[in-house]
Design a protein around this motif. Sequence first.
Motif, PDB file in Angstrom:
ATOM      1  N   VAL A  53      32.589  32.975  43.236  1.00  0.00           N
ATOM      2  CA  VAL A  53      32.895  34.404  43.309  1.00  0.00           C
ATOM      3  C   VAL A  53      34.102  34.769  42.439  1.00  0.00           C
ATOM      4  O   VAL A  53      34.108  35.812  41.786  1.00  0.00           O
ATOM      5  CB  VAL A  53      33.135  34.822  44.774  1.00  0.00           C
ATOM      6  N   TYR A  54      35.130  33.911  42.405  1.00  0.00           N
ATOM      7  CA  TYR A  54      36.306  34.222  41.590  1.00  0.00           C
ATOM      8  C   TYR A  54      35.958  34.419  40.106  1.00  0.00           C
ATOM      9  O   TYR A  54      36.398  35.408  39.500  1.00  0.00           O
ATOM     10  CB  TYR A  54      37.350  33.123  41.741  1.00  0.00           C
ATOM     11  N   PRO A  55      35.200  33.507  39.471  1.00  0.00           N
ATOM     12  CA  PRO A  55      34.838  33.747  38.064  1.00  0.00           C
ATOM     13  C   PRO A  55      34.020  35.019  37.869  1.00  0.00           C
ATOM     14  O   PRO A  55      34.200  35.734  36.869  1.00  0.00           O
ATOM     15  CB  PRO A  55      34.029  32.496  37.696  1.00  0.00           C
ATOM     16  N   ILE A  56      33.119  35.312  38.811  1.00  0.00           N
ATOM     17  CA  ILE A  56      32.315  36.538  38.704  1.00  0.00           C
ATOM     18  C   ILE A  56      33.204  37.763  38.818  1.00  0.00           C
ATOM     19  O   ILE A  56      33.062  38.738  38.053  1.00  0.00           O
ATOM     20  CB  ILE A  56      31.224  36.550  39.791  1.00  0.00           C
ATOM     21  N   MET A  57      34.136  37.741  39.762  1.00  0.00           N
ATOM     22  CA  MET A  57      35.031  38.885  39.935  1.00  0.00           C
ATOM     23  C   MET A  57      35.909  39.099  38.707  1.00  0.00           C
ATOM     24  O   MET A  57      36.078  40.239  38.251  1.00  0.00           O
ATOM     25  CB  MET A  57      35.908  38.676  41.168  1.00  0.00           C
ATOM     26  N   LEU A  58      36.478  38.018  38.179  1.00  0.00           N
ATOM     27  CA  LEU A  58      37.390  38.156  37.043  1.00  0.00           C
ATOM     28  C   LEU A  58      36.659  38.692  35.815  1.00  0.00           C
ATOM     29  O   LEU A  58      37.120  39.645  35.181  1.00  0.00           O
ATOM     30  CB  LEU A  58      38.048  36.816  36.732  1.00  0.00           C
ATOM     31  N   THR A  59      35.527  38.091  35.471  1.00  0.00           N
ATOM     32  CA  THR A  59      34.795  38.546  34.280  1.00  0.00           C
ATOM     33  C   THR A  59      34.119  39.892  34.510  1.00  0.00           C
ATOM     34  O   THR A  59      33.906  40.646  33.558  1.00  0.00           O
ATOM     35  CB  THR A  59      33.737  37.506  33.878  1.00  0.00           C
ATOM     36  N   GLY A  60      33.792  40.209  35.768  1.00  0.00           N
ATOM     37  CA  GLY A  60      33.153  41.486  36.051  1.00  0.00           C
ATOM     38  C   GLY A  60      34.124  42.654  36.029  1.00  0.00           C
ATOM     39  O   GLY A  60      33.835  43.707  35.459  1.00  0.00           O
ATOM     40  N   LEU A  61      35.291  42.462  36.636  1.00  0.00           N
ATOM     41  CA  LEU A  61      36.264  43.547  36.724  1.00  0.00           C
ATOM     42  C   LEU A  61      37.075  43.721  35.445  1.00  0.00           C
ATOM     43  O   LEU A  61      37.509  44.825  35.128  1.00  0.00           O
ATOM     44  CB  LEU A  61      37.220  43.297  37.900  1.00  0.00           C
ATOM     45  N   VAL A  62      37.291  42.611  34.717  1.00  0.00           N
ATOM     46  CA  VAL A  62      38.127  42.660  33.505  1.00  0.00           C
ATOM     47  C   VAL A  62      37.285  42.191  32.313  1.00  0.00           C
ATOM     48  O   VAL A  62      37.072  41.000  32.138  1.00  0.00           O
ATOM     49  CB  VAL A  62      39.382  41.776  33.649  1.00  0.00           C
ATOM     50  N   PRO A  63      36.805  43.110  31.484  1.00  0.00           N
ATOM     51  CA  PRO A  63      35.917  42.730  30.374  1.00  0.00           C
ATOM     52  C   PRO A  63      36.658  42.190  29.153  1.00  0.00           C
ATOM     53  O   PRO A  63      36.273  42.450  28.019  1.00  0.00           O
ATOM     54  CB  PRO A  63      35.209  44.045  30.045  1.00  0.00           C
TER      55      PRO A  63
END
Length: 354
Positions: A53-63
């Motif tokens: 979830v952390y990698p998904i959140m980081l790449t999803g919220l911050v492009p």
Amino acid sequence: MFISRLLERQYPAKYKPLSGNDLRHMLRITFAGSMGLFFHSWIDTQYGVFYVVYPIMLTGLVPMFNLHIARQMVANAIINCVEMLILFTFLVNYPLPMTLAVFILYTLRFYLMSRGPLFLFGSMGVICLSVMPDFLSYATTDMNDLMFSNIVGSLLAVVLSAVACFIFPDTEPRQRPAPINKSSSRIMHETLLASVIATLLFVIFQVYTLSDSLAALMAGIFALFPMHYRGAILSATWRILGVIVGCIFALVIQLIMYDFSRHLLLLLLLVSLALILAARVHVFEKVGSGVGFSILTTLGLIFGQYMHPNNDIIFSDLYRLTSVTMSLLATLVVTYVMHKVLNCFSATRFVPDE
């Protein structure tokens, strides 16, 4: 791609063709989520939420990726582990001081989110302050293993985001979002509203040991990200839709994997396909935590934390849908009450900025 045609038919006035930057963003999210799932399966840790979830959140919220983003992620992980060590070593037997300390920590994080420049540090701090106490509420949890997984998962998210941006660079420079100039009363309104409700969620999920409660807890926390009542309604609606679609994706993957549950490469292929479809919705919405983001985090939570292909996914899906819906409805009711109470005072009145 059929998902683009579906979006074009559903939102003809809002639909825009997929740009080069959008495509790269989709690929970065899919790459980070898939590699996170691979590392989680390879290491075989019980705290897959940090690795997926952390990698998904980081790449999803911050492009994008830069050192400022990396510092916020790493600093948050280290500081949060120190906070958990203090809370669950010295205050665990003192409910009132512990609740007050959690409220203060939430207030600091939501204040940073409301101000803007350190939004990532604040939002990831809110997630950590919600996820780690939920695990630590179980007597069987090893605190050292949990804190180690939190730090490694954050470092993994930073590395995967950097690698993804290197492999799939933007085709054109991105414009910085316009800063939002908020009044002091609005900042106080958003900070107190979100902090009080997040603390209530903390107390409820600490008092009642609920089976598979993490999805319901995270649904309530994500609904608070807009930090005001109208935004919470939209966020809750998007969250429910995203959880439904994410659970359907997981169920389809389970049916396809029926007799091949031990084949990791096949699982990664199917999950990657679901992630890229959800990422397409996410980049189309351009609203941060929307339906697409909800699908992404739901998939990450299901396959990273609770669901492996050889388990009973039908019962898990139905339980998750029910618990998430109840959590969001309860969160909205309390949010409405807090919104009305805070608007009674000029220092905490919510005034939408022009």
